[in-house]
Design a protein around this motif. Structure first.
Motif, mmCIF file in Angstrom:
data_model
loop_
_atom_site.group_PDB
_atom_site.id
_atom_site.type_symbol
_atom_site.label_atom_id
_atom_site.label_comp_id
_atom_site.label_asym_id
_atom_site.label_seq_id
_atom_site.Cartn_x
_atom_site.Cartn_y
_atom_site.Cartn_z
ATOM 1 N N ALA A 133 0.772 -1.234 0.095
ATOM 2 C CA ALA A 133 -0.044 0.094 0.078
ATOM 3 C C ALA A 133 0.932 1.168 -0.277
ATOM 4 O O ALA A 133 1.885 1.232 0.496
ATOM 5 C CB ALA A 133 -0.896 -0.101 1.135
ATOM 6 N N GLY A 134 0.298 2.346 -0.781
ATOM 7 C CA GLY A 134 1.052 3.342 -0.692
ATOM 8 C C GLY A 134 0.118 4.584 -1.313
ATOM 9 O O GLY A 134 -0.966 4.491 -1.242
ATOM 10 N N PHE A 176 -2.253 -2.485 -3.466
ATOM 11 C CA PHE A 176 -2.014 -3.725 -4.105
ATOM 12 C C PHE A 176 -2.420 -4.919 -3.227
ATOM 13 O O PHE A 176 -2.103 -4.954 -1.967
ATOM 14 C CB PHE A 176 -0.443 -3.647 -4.710
ATOM 15 C CG PHE A 176 -0.319 -2.606 -5.639
ATOM 16 C CD1 PHE A 176 -0.739 -2.629 -6.915
ATOM 17 C CD2 PHE A 176 0.873 -1.692 -5.338
ATOM 18 C CE1 PHE A 176 -0.388 -1.689 -7.638
ATOM 19 C CE2 PHE A 176 1.210 -0.996 -6.090
ATOM 20 C CZ PHE A 176 0.610 -0.587 -7.349
ATOM 21 N N GLU A 177 -2.856 -6.046 -4.004
ATOM 22 C CA GLU A 177 -2.993 -7.172 -3.411
ATOM 23 C C GLU A 177 -2.308 -8.428 -3.699
ATOM 24 O O GLU A 177 -2.123 -9.310 -2.882
ATOM 25 C CB GLU A 177 -4.555 -7.851 -3.813
ATOM 26 C CG GLU A 177 -5.761 -6.686 -3.480
ATOM 27 C CD GLU A 177 -7.102 -6.933 -4.016
ATOM 28 O OE1 GLU A 177 -7.145 -8.004 -4.499
ATOM 29 O OE2 GLU A 177 -8.044 -6.591 -3.376
ATOM 30 N N GLU A 207 1.306 -9.628 -6.654
ATOM 31 C CA GLU A 207 2.334 -9.105 -7.369
ATOM 32 C C GLU A 207 1.684 -9.115 -8.849
ATOM 33 O O GLU A 207 1.026 -9.901 -9.268
ATOM 34 C CB GLU A 207 3.284 -10.430 -7.549
ATOM 35 C CG GLU A 207 4.681 -10.125 -8.531
ATOM 36 C CD GLU A 207 5.537 -11.210 -8.540
ATOM 37 O OE1 GLU A 207 6.560 -11.223 -9.143
ATOM 38 O OE2 GLU A 207 5.108 -12.269 -8.137
ATOM 39 N N GLY A 208 2.315 -8.360 -9.693
ATOM 40 C CA GLY A 208 1.867 -8.111 -11.153
ATOM 41 C C GLY A 208 0.515 -7.183 -11.203
ATOM 42 O O GLY A 208 0.238 -6.986 -12.399
ATOM 43 N N GLN A 209 -0.101 -6.854 -10.139
ATOM 44 C CA GLN A 209 -1.397 -6.174 -10.086
ATOM 45 C C GLN A 209 -0.779 -4.599 -10.551
ATOM 46 O O GLN A 209 -0.018 -3.948 -10.270
ATOM 47 C CB GLN A 209 -1.892 -6.017 -9.032
ATOM 48 C CG GLN A 209 -3.340 -5.177 -8.953
ATOM 49 C CD GLN A 209 -4.024 -5.215 -7.492
ATOM 50 O OE1 GLN A 209 -3.426 -5.806 -6.440
ATOM 51 N NE2 GLN A 209 -5.191 -4.655 -7.577
ATOM 52 N N SER A 210 -1.544 -4.114 -11.723
ATOM 53 C CA SER A 210 -1.493 -2.704 -11.817
ATOM 54 C C SER A 210 -2.819 -1.955 -11.713
ATOM 55 O O SER A 210 -3.850 -2.350 -11.781
ATOM 56 C CB SER A 210 -1.354 -2.820 -13.482
ATOM 57 O OG SER A 210 -0.838 -1.241 -13.831
ATOM 58 N N ILE A 211 -2.389 -0.648 -11.229
ATOM 59 C CA ILE A 211 -3.537 0.103 -10.876
ATOM 60 C C ILE A 211 -3.475 1.628 -11.394
ATOM 61 O O ILE A 211 -2.393 2.054 -11.444
ATOM 62 C CB ILE A 211 -3.765 0.309 -9.293
ATOM 63 C CG1 ILE A 211 -4.184 -0.948 -8.715
ATOM 64 C CG2 ILE A 211 -4.761 1.374 -8.931
ATOM 65 C CD1 ILE A 211 -4.119 -1.047 -7.128
#
Length: 901
Positions: free
Chosen positions: A582-583, A604-605, A607-611
């Motif tokens: 988180a950030g 983020f939940e 690895e590899g997740q993009s927001i």
């Protein structure tokens, strides 16, 4: 540096610098020439040979691939290609990448090429700034001495006997080619002069005088030199029973890897292909009636005796040892059996031991240091040849596979080393070792070992590897310098190699009949299933930051007339850590600017997740034209992240990353566009113009095949065909008549530049194709080769009262300022009198003098307008050139100015 300084140097350390030429890196498509019985047969051809060949070219795809196959695969010569640029200024027919990103693609394509033709690859720091009609302009933009230094460095490193280059003279375009020829001619002598570029001598390189240099004859537009002796014909049409094809066929398949340049994917059939080269210079003078590039040059093992020269008396053992080595080679060749490659092992072991013993004796014998150096350099190359042949005789293979392909600093991953023995004989494995390019990696596992690898057996050894905490991201070591047309090189890197060394390479050491054998250095790679055809893909492990930020658009045009509405900027954050994270994302704004919201929370939940988060930034009231940088930061676990990578990944090349700062330039521009435009867009090749439409606030609809075939086109005011859309949109060709009918009824059609696919190919005499008038234009016309390469060339408005120059923006001199690379290309050439040229422009260069028309052409067709755009708007718009946006806005606003005159 004098001879005493040479004597004090660690000779073997210097040799390590010299022989560390780039190994062929894996691309995705493997022809299999370098493995199995085929690989051994080709390796045996190299054993009796000591010749080396270097070709220099200006761009990827200039090289003579059949000649490389003929000399390297066919004759067993050591071959290298020095490509001065990475093709960064070209066009891209497979994707949107331009400039350095395109250079990455074309560097990768050369790697794929060399899987077929077998050459080692080198580069200079030159950036391809675009097509050039002037050698002098090329030298000025590249930096003549800087690029000459790189040429000299490669010649001193590779030490070729024969060099070929491109024509030094000629009146045709593409004067990068002639510049390459002239620089190579100078480097031929400069490389032998220790007073030229002495810093290279201090770094451990040694002078080298190649024997001969040739230029390509009859190559390129107006490029054939008429000076010098008759050209040597190199006939590459011979059938090679080991390859199963002619050399020219293999070379043609190699050339097909230049896919982003639209190289034909139809492979050549057997034919009488040859290339001609004309002698430029030789040391000593060469025969006037040569039949071969290597005529008069000792290419066999007897060359070692010639290298000894006056020191032969002190090396009394050399003659007998070379004769014995020749017998080893002859026996290995005679014992070759494709069904049992191991029959060659005894003579190969004997030859390998003999080469090493010769090297030992040369090292300890007190002889002239330069002679010693040359002998040891040649012997080390020959030792590598024997090692490779022995590896193939035992069918030894090493794979090094990581369980993760994108690694963050401090991460631990599993590395599996698979060693296999495909022969009918046992081998002993004595060690697995690792070479690290950057930082101190930690390895947990048994590297010091001894075990036997049975015939036909394979064994896996696993290691736990930890990435250094302080290591930086994996990225090209060549960095574009926007102030000059030349790359900067990261600290400590060799400017001439394609890429820096892989992060980790593995080497397995074997014991075979009392001889130590080291495997080739094998890069650690990650395997994955490619999305294109489902086949296996591989790429070297890459270091990435824990969080990667990408900003879009990177250059944003904000019209002053709509500045109060601000500009939307999208920031995408990608998590490379193994778990939740988180950030926040926040912008750093210029004074007086505001952002809504001022920050975004990100969680983020996995690895590899993009927001992706959207910020709308607003300038202060009353702001004038100018550029304003909006920088973004991601703060995660107390650490700031301010860059992100662009993944460049195609099925025929290895995945690479190019990093960009997380910032957007907002360019305030005085600009208007007619409101309410209804626009249809036909996507083209590598087309980024739709991004510009969004910048202008113009809504558009991407037209599908069904739209072109059946839908009501009357709902559009303007239809735009994208960059080279007639090349890859068969539906556009098929239903073009509907578009012309729509124009005739009152529409405005904007046709961005095309190449010769726009012209109608008609069958001619002998079944050849000839270009006729385009079937896609309203009246007879052809696309020609016209172009203007000087981006500052004057532009004359031939119809100054035309609305395209007056509404809603008045186009003036300032709108032609700040253009990049060129004014335009592939102008509408031979055309019917009903076409009206709206502009003319001209280059200052001798080989492209005269007024050029066809860059912006209008045809009134019924009630509508059909406009061809050869101006390089497609390149200016992504670069954020204000004048290009203003011209585009006027073109899109033409429906509001009324029907065609």
């Amino acid at each position: 540096m004098n001879i005493r300084d040479f004597a004090r140097m660690n000779l073997m350390a210097v040799l390590a610098i010299m022989i560390a030429v780039p190994a062929s890196l894996e691309a995705q498509r493997d022809p299999g020439f370098d493995e199995g019985a085929t690989g051994l047969a080709l390796a045996l051809r190299r054993l009796p040979v000591t010749a080396s060949f270097l070709q220099t070219t200006a761009h990827p795809d200039d090289e003579d691939n059949p000649l490389f196959v003929m000399l390297g695969r066919g004759r067993g010569f050591r071959t290298g290609l020095l490509t001065l640029t990475r093709g960064d200024g070209g066009q891209n027919e497979i994707g949107p990448e331009l400039f350095q990103a395109l250079g990455i693609i074309r560097t990768g394509e050369l790697e794929a090429v060399h899987r077929y033709d077998g050459a080692a690859q080198f580069f200079t720091r030159a950036f391809e700034f675009g097509y050039s009609f002037s050698v002098e302009e090329t030298f000025q933009k590249w930096g003549r001495e800087e690029i000459l230094a790189d040429l000299v460095r490669v010649i001193r490193t590779f030490r070729p006997d024969v060099i070929t280059t491109l024509p030094r003279t000629g009146t045709g375009g593409g004067q990068h080619h002639q510049a390459t020829g002239r620089l190579t001619e100078e480097a031929f002598r400069a490389a032998a002069d220790p007073a030229r570029f002495p810093e290279q001598i201090r770094q451990g390189l040694r002078p080298w005088q190649a024997r001969k240099i040739y230029e390509r004859a009859g190559w390129g537009e107006g490029g054939e030199s008429q000076e010098g002796p008759a050209a040597v014909q190199m006939e590459a049409w011979a059938y090679d029973p080991v390859l199963g094809r002619t050399w020219a066929e293999v070379g043609g398949e190699a050339r097909s890897m230049h896919r982003c340049q639209g190289m034909s994917q139809i492979l050549p059939l057997p034919s009488q292909y040859g290339s001609r080269y004309r002698l430029i210079d030789a040391e000593p003078a060469a025969s006037a009636e040569e039949q071969d590039l290597f005529e008069g040059i000792e290419t066999g093992l007897r060359r070692f005796l010639l290298l000894a020269g006056a020191e032969s008396a002190k090396l009394g053992f050399l003659g007998a040892e070379i004769a014995a080595l020749e017998r080893d080679v002859a026996q290995a060749t005679a014992s070759f059996d494709a069904t049992d490659p191991g029959k060659t092992v005894p003579p190969l072991v004997s030859g390998l031991k003999r080469v090493r013993e010769i090297s030992r004796q040369v090292t300890v014998t007190p002889i002239d240091e330069q002679v010693k150096y040359e002998l040891l350099f040649a012997l080390r190359n020959k030792e590598s040849d024997f090692e490779e042949a022995l590896r193939l005789a035992h069918q030894l293979r090493v794979d090094a596979v990581a369980d993760d392909g994108t690694l963050v600093p401090g991460q631990t991953f599993e590395l599996t080393v698979n060693a296999s023995n495909g022969s009918r004989r046992k081998v002993a494995v004595t060690r697995i070792s690792f070479t690290q390019a950057r930082g101190a990696w930690e390895f947990e596992g048994q590297a010091e070992t001894f075990w036997e690898l049975d015939a036909g057996d394979a064994r896996e050894v696993r290691f736990r590897v930890t990435v250094p905490d302080s290591i930086g991201p994996t990225q090209p070591h060549w960095v574009r310098n926007m102030a000059v047309d030349r790359y900067d090189i990261r600290q400590g890197a060799d400017p001439t190699i394609p890429w820096e060394a892989p992060a980790i390479r593995v080497q397995v050491t074997y014991e075979i009949d009392g001889a130590r054998l080291n495997s080739r250095l094998t890069p650690v790679k990650y395997r994955y299933q490619g999305p294109w055809v489902g086949g296996e893909q591989r790429h070297e492990i890459m270091i990435v930051p824990e969080v990667s930020l990408r900003v879009a658009p990177d250059i944003s045009i904000l019209p002053l007339s709509s500045a109060a509405g601000g500009r939307e900027i999208r920031v995408s954050a990608l998590n490379h850590t193994k778990g939740a994270l988180a950030g926040v994302l926040r912008p750093d704004l210029p004074q007086g600017w505001t952002a809504v919201p001022p920050r975004h929370e990100v969680s983020f939940e996995r690895e590899g997740q993009s927001i992706t988060k959207i910020f709308r930034v607003f300038p202060p009231a009353g702001l004038a034209e100018g550029d304003f940088a909006i920088r973004f930061a991601g703060i995660f676990n107390g650490k700031e992240y301010r860059q992100g990578h662009q993944a460049i990944d195609y099925h025929h090349i290895q995945r690479r990353h190019l990093y960009h700062p997380a910032e957007a330039i907002v360019r305030m521009v005085s600009l208007d566009v007619s409101p309410g435009i209804r626009l249809g867009y036909v996507m083209g090749v590598g087309d980024r113009v739709p991004e510009a439409l969004r910048q202008l606030g113009v809504a558009y609809e991407l037209l599908t095949e069904e739209d072109l075939a059946f839908s009501d086109l009357g709902r559009f005011h303007v239809i735009v065909t994208g960059v080279r859309a007639y090349e890859n949109r068969e539906d556009l060709k098929a239903y073009n008549r509907r578009l012309l009918d729509w124009v005739e009824a009152g529409g405005v059609m904007l046709v961005q530049y095309n190449k010769f696919e726009f012209n109608d190919a008609q069958p001619g005499q002998g079944g050849q194709r000839r270009m006729g008038d385009s079937p896609y234009a309203p009246f007879p016309a052809q696309i020609g080769r016209g172009r203007v390469t000087d981006e500052t060339a004057p532009v004359v408005l031939l119809e100054p009262e035309h609305p395209v120059f007056n509404y809603p923006n008045r186009i003036g001199d300032s709108d032609w300022a700040g253009w990049v690379q060129e004014r335009g290309l592939y102008f509408l050439d031979r055309k019917d009198a009903r076409y009206v040229d709206l502009v003319s422009t001209s280059d200052p260069f001798e080989y492209n003098r005269g007024e050029k028309r066809g860059a912006l052409v209008e045809a009134e067709y019924g009630k509508g307008r059909w406009i061809y755009i050869g101006l390089g708007l497609w390149r200016q718009l992504p670069a954020g050139v204000p004048g290009a946006y203003r011209i585009l806005a006027n073109l899109l606003s033409l429906p509001e100015t009324g029907a065609a005159r």
